[in-house]
Scaffold this motif. Structure first.
Motif, PDB file in Angstrom:
ATOM      1  N   ILE A 177      -2.522   5.933   4.543  1.00 25.83           N
ATOM      2  CA  ILE A 177      -1.301   5.208   4.879  1.00 25.83           C
ATOM      3  C   ILE A 177      -0.974   5.357   6.364  1.00 25.83           C
ATOM      4  CG2 ILE A 177       1.211   5.276   4.608  1.00 25.83           C
ATOM      5  CD1 ILE A 177       0.817   5.683   1.666  1.00 25.83           C
ATOM      6  N   LEU A 185       0.828  -1.206   0.000  1.00 24.43           N
ATOM      7  CA  LEU A 185       0.000   0.000   0.000  1.00 24.43           C
ATOM      8  C   LEU A 185       0.861   1.254   0.000  1.00 24.43           C
ATOM      9  CD1 LEU A 185      -2.778   1.424   0.295  1.00 24.43           C
ATOM     10  CD2 LEU A 185      -2.449   1.277   2.764  1.00 24.43           C
ATOM     11  N   VAL A 186       1.879   1.274   0.853  1.00 24.15           N
ATOM     12  CA  VAL A 186       2.745   2.453   0.958  1.00 24.15           C
ATOM     13  C   VAL A 186       3.498   2.687  -0.352  1.00 24.15           C
ATOM     14  CG1 VAL A 186       4.770   3.414   2.110  1.00 24.15           C
ATOM     15  CG2 VAL A 186       2.995   2.296   3.458  1.00 24.15           C
ATOM     16  N   GLY A 243      -6.820  15.118  -1.272  1.00 27.30           N
ATOM     17  CA  GLY A 243      -5.911  13.985  -1.221  1.00 27.30           C
ATOM     18  C   GLY A 243      -6.068  13.186   0.061  1.00 27.30           C
ATOM     19  N   GLN A 244      -6.311  11.894  -0.061  1.00 24.03           N
ATOM     20  CA  GLN A 244      -6.543  11.052   1.109  1.00 24.03           C
ATOM     21  C   GLN A 244      -5.543   9.914   1.227  1.00 24.03           C
ATOM     22  OE1 GLN A 244     -10.589   9.701   0.941  1.00 24.03           O
ATOM     23  NE2 GLN A 244     -11.455  11.753   1.032  1.00 24.03           N
ATOM     24  N   GLY A 245      -4.709   9.717   0.185  1.00 21.47           N
ATOM     25  CA  GLY A 245      -3.831   8.555   0.171  1.00 21.47           C
ATOM     26  C   GLY A 245      -2.854   8.515   1.320  1.00 21.47           C
ATOM     27  N   LEU A 246      -2.130   9.615   1.559  1.00 23.94           N
ATOM     28  CA  LEU A 246      -1.122   9.627   2.616  1.00 23.94           C
ATOM     29  C   LEU A 246      -1.760   9.529   3.996  1.00 23.94           C
ATOM     30  CD1 LEU A 246       1.388  12.291   1.230  1.00 23.94           C
ATOM     31  CD2 LEU A 246       1.529   9.802   1.105  1.00 23.94           C
ATOM     32  N   THR A 249       4.180   5.521  -5.451  1.00 23.12           N
ATOM     33  CA  THR A 249       4.317   5.400  -6.904  1.00 23.12           C
ATOM     34  C   THR A 249       3.278   6.259  -7.622  1.00 23.12           C
ATOM     35  OG1 THR A 249       5.181   3.151  -6.686  1.00 23.12           O
ATOM     36  CG2 THR A 249       4.280   3.771  -8.818  1.00 23.12           C
ATOM     37  N   VAL A 250       2.039   6.205  -7.146  1.00 26.90           N
ATOM     38  CA  VAL A 250       0.976   7.020  -7.746  1.00 26.90           C
ATOM     39  C   VAL A 250       1.315   8.504  -7.645  1.00 26.90           C
ATOM     40  CG1 VAL A 250      -1.427   7.752  -7.513  1.00 26.90           C
ATOM     41  CG2 VAL A 250      -0.851   5.324  -7.407  1.00 26.90           C
ATOM     42  N   ASN A 251       1.750   8.936  -6.453  1.00 28.36           N
ATOM     43  CA  ASN A 251       2.105  10.349  -6.275  1.00 28.36           C
ATOM     44  C   ASN A 251       3.270  10.737  -7.180  1.00 28.36           C
ATOM     45  OD1 ASN A 251       0.143  10.800  -4.393  1.00 28.36           O
ATOM     46  ND2 ASN A 251       1.473  10.545  -2.614  1.00 28.36           N
ATOM     47  N   GLY A 310       2.789   1.551  -3.283  1.00 29.44           N
ATOM     48  CA  GLY A 310       1.824   1.863  -4.333  1.00 29.44           C
ATOM     49  C   GLY A 310       1.387   3.316  -4.296  1.00 29.44           C
ATOM     50  N   GLU A 311       1.118   3.848  -3.125  1.00 27.40           N
ATOM     51  CA  GLU A 311       0.697   5.244  -2.999  1.00 27.40           C
ATOM     52  C   GLU A 311       1.832   6.186  -3.377  1.00 27.40           C
ATOM     53  OE1 GLU A 311      -1.690   8.470  -2.491  1.00 27.40           O
ATOM     54  OE2 GLU A 311      -2.251   6.349  -2.530  1.00 27.40           O
TER      55      GLU A 311
END
Length: 329
Positions: free
Chosen positions: A295, A231-232, A289-292, A237-239, A234-235
Motif C-alpha cells: 500500500i 486497494l487500501v 506480511g506484505q500488504g501494508l 478489511t482483510v487485516n 481492501g487491505e
C-alpha cells in the motif's frame, strides 16, 4: 553549428520552419496566416494559398469548431491545450495534440497566436486498444467472480455450516464485482462515497461489527484514484477480518473529505479508517506480511501518503491522495 550569436530573428524563423510538428500562425480574428513546411506535409496540403486567410476553426470537423474558437479565447489570456480529431486535407484520419500561445506586439497587445499541433494518432489508437483490453479483462473478472460464487454455493449445498460460510463469502465477492460495475461503459469517474459503501457493504450486517460510512459533500474520483482507494480499503478489511473488529467485534468508522490545495500540498481526497476492536492489539507488524508495505509503495507512486496510528484496541489509518477532479459540495 548553432551559436548564440547566430540566434537572429531570421535564424529562429528557420528553426520553426524545420520543426517536425505542425506550426501555424493565426491572426487575432482566428484566421490562418502561415504554416511550416512539415505542417503542410503532415496535413497533406499541397497548396497553402487555398488555406490562407480562412478561419482556422472552419478547417476542423463541425463538432470541434466551437472548441477551437473557445481555445483561442482562452489562449488570449495565457495559453490553451487540447486533443481533438481532424482529418488531413486528403481525408486521412488524424488525432492532434494542440497547444496555442498568444503572440504579443511590442506594446503588449495581442498580435495573434502561434499553434503547435503534434500528430498523436498512434498514441490515441494505443489508448483505445488499452481501453478495449481493460474492458475485456473486467468482463472476464466479473465472469470469474460469478463462477467462484456458483462453486461456493454448489460445494455448500446441503451443509448448514458450509452454507453460512458460502453465503458470507458470496456477499463479499459480490461487493468486489459491484465495485467494478461502477466503471462500466466509457466512464472513467465514479462517486467516492458509493465506492466506499460498496467496498464495506458485506460487513455491514447485524451479526458483524458496526461499520459507519461518512462523506462530506460529493467526491468524484477517477479510475486510477479509485484503484488505490480500493486497494487500501481492501487491505484494511482483510487485516480487520484476521485480527481486528470484523473478526473479533467492534466498530469501524470510514470517512472521506476533500481538502483544498495549499502552499505545501495539492488538493486531496482524505480517507480515514478508524477501527476499535474488542480484541487488544498484540502486534503492529507480522512476519511475512506484505500488504501494508505494498500500500505504501503504491500510494507513493501516485503521489499520495498513507499512515497508521496504532492504538491499544485498534488503529487509525489515513490515506491522502491528490485529487484529479474537484469535489462538488
Amino acid at each position: 553549428m548553432l551559436s548564440k550569436t547566430e540566434l537572429s530573428p531570421e535564424s529562429l524563423s528557420h528553426v520553426i520552419e524545420q520543426s517536425i510538428d505542425c506550426v501555424k500562425l493565426v491572426d487575432p480574428q482566428g484566421n490562418l496566416l502561415w504554416m511550416n513546411p512539415n505542417g503542410l506535409c503532415a496535413m497533406e496540403i499541397d497548396d497553402f494559398s487555398h488555406m490562407t486567410g480562412r478561419e482556422w476553426a472552419s478547417l476542423w470537423p463541425e463538432d470541434a469548431q466551437q472548441m477551437i474558437r473557445n481555445a483561442l479565447i482562452e489562449a488570449s489570456q495565457g495559453s490553451a491545450r487540447f486533443e481533438a480529431f481532424c482529418p488531413t486535407a486528403k481525408g486521412a484520419p488524424r488525432w492532434w495534440e494542440v497547444s496555442i500561445s498568444p503572440v504579443r506586439s511590442r506594446d503588449g497587445s495581442n498580435a495573434g497566436y502561434i499553434s503547435v499541433s503534434r500528430d498523436v494518432s498512434q498514441l490515441h489508437a494505443d489508448r483505445e486498444a488499452q481501453k478495449v483490453l481493460l474492458a475485456e479483462m473486467r468482463h472476464r473478472l466479473k465472469n470469474s467472480f460469478a463462477m467462484v460464487c456458483a462453486m461456493l454455493r454448489t460445494v455448500a449445498r446441503g451443509d448448514a455450516a458450509n452454507t453460512a460460510f458460502a453465503t458470507e463469502m458470496v456477499g463479499r465477492i459480490s461487493a468486489l464485482a459491484t465495485a467494478q460495475t461502477l466503471f462500466d461503459g466509457d466512464s472513467e469517474v465514479t462517486d467516492l462515497c458509493a465506492l466506499l459503501a460498496t467496498l464495506v457493504s458485506p460487513f455491514r450486517d447485524s451479526s458483524g461489527p458496526v461499520v459507519e460510512v461518512d462523506c462530506e459533500g460529493v467526491h468524484i474520483v477517477e479510475r486510477r484514484e479509485a484503484d488505490v482507494i480500493s486497494l487500501v480499503v481492501g487491505e484494511l478489511t482483510v487485516n480487520s477480518t484476521k485480527h481486528g473488529a470484523i473478526g473479533n467485534g467492534g466498530r469501524i468508522a470510514l470517512s472521506a473529505r476533500f481538502e483544498d490545495a495549499n502552499d505545501s500540498n495539492p488538493a486531496s481526497h482524505v480517507i480515514s479508517w478508524q477501527e476499535i476492536s474488542n480484541a487488544k492489539v498484540v502486534a503492529t507488524s507480522r512476519s511475512g506480511g506484505q500488504g501494508l508495505s505494498l500500500i505504501e509503495r503504491i500510494c507513493n507512486a501516485r503521489g499520495g501518503r498513507f499512515a497508521i496510528d496504532w492504538q491499544d484496541h485498534g488503529l487509525v489509518a489515513t490515506l491522502s491522495l491528490p485529487a484529479s477532479a474537484p469535489a462538488n459540495t
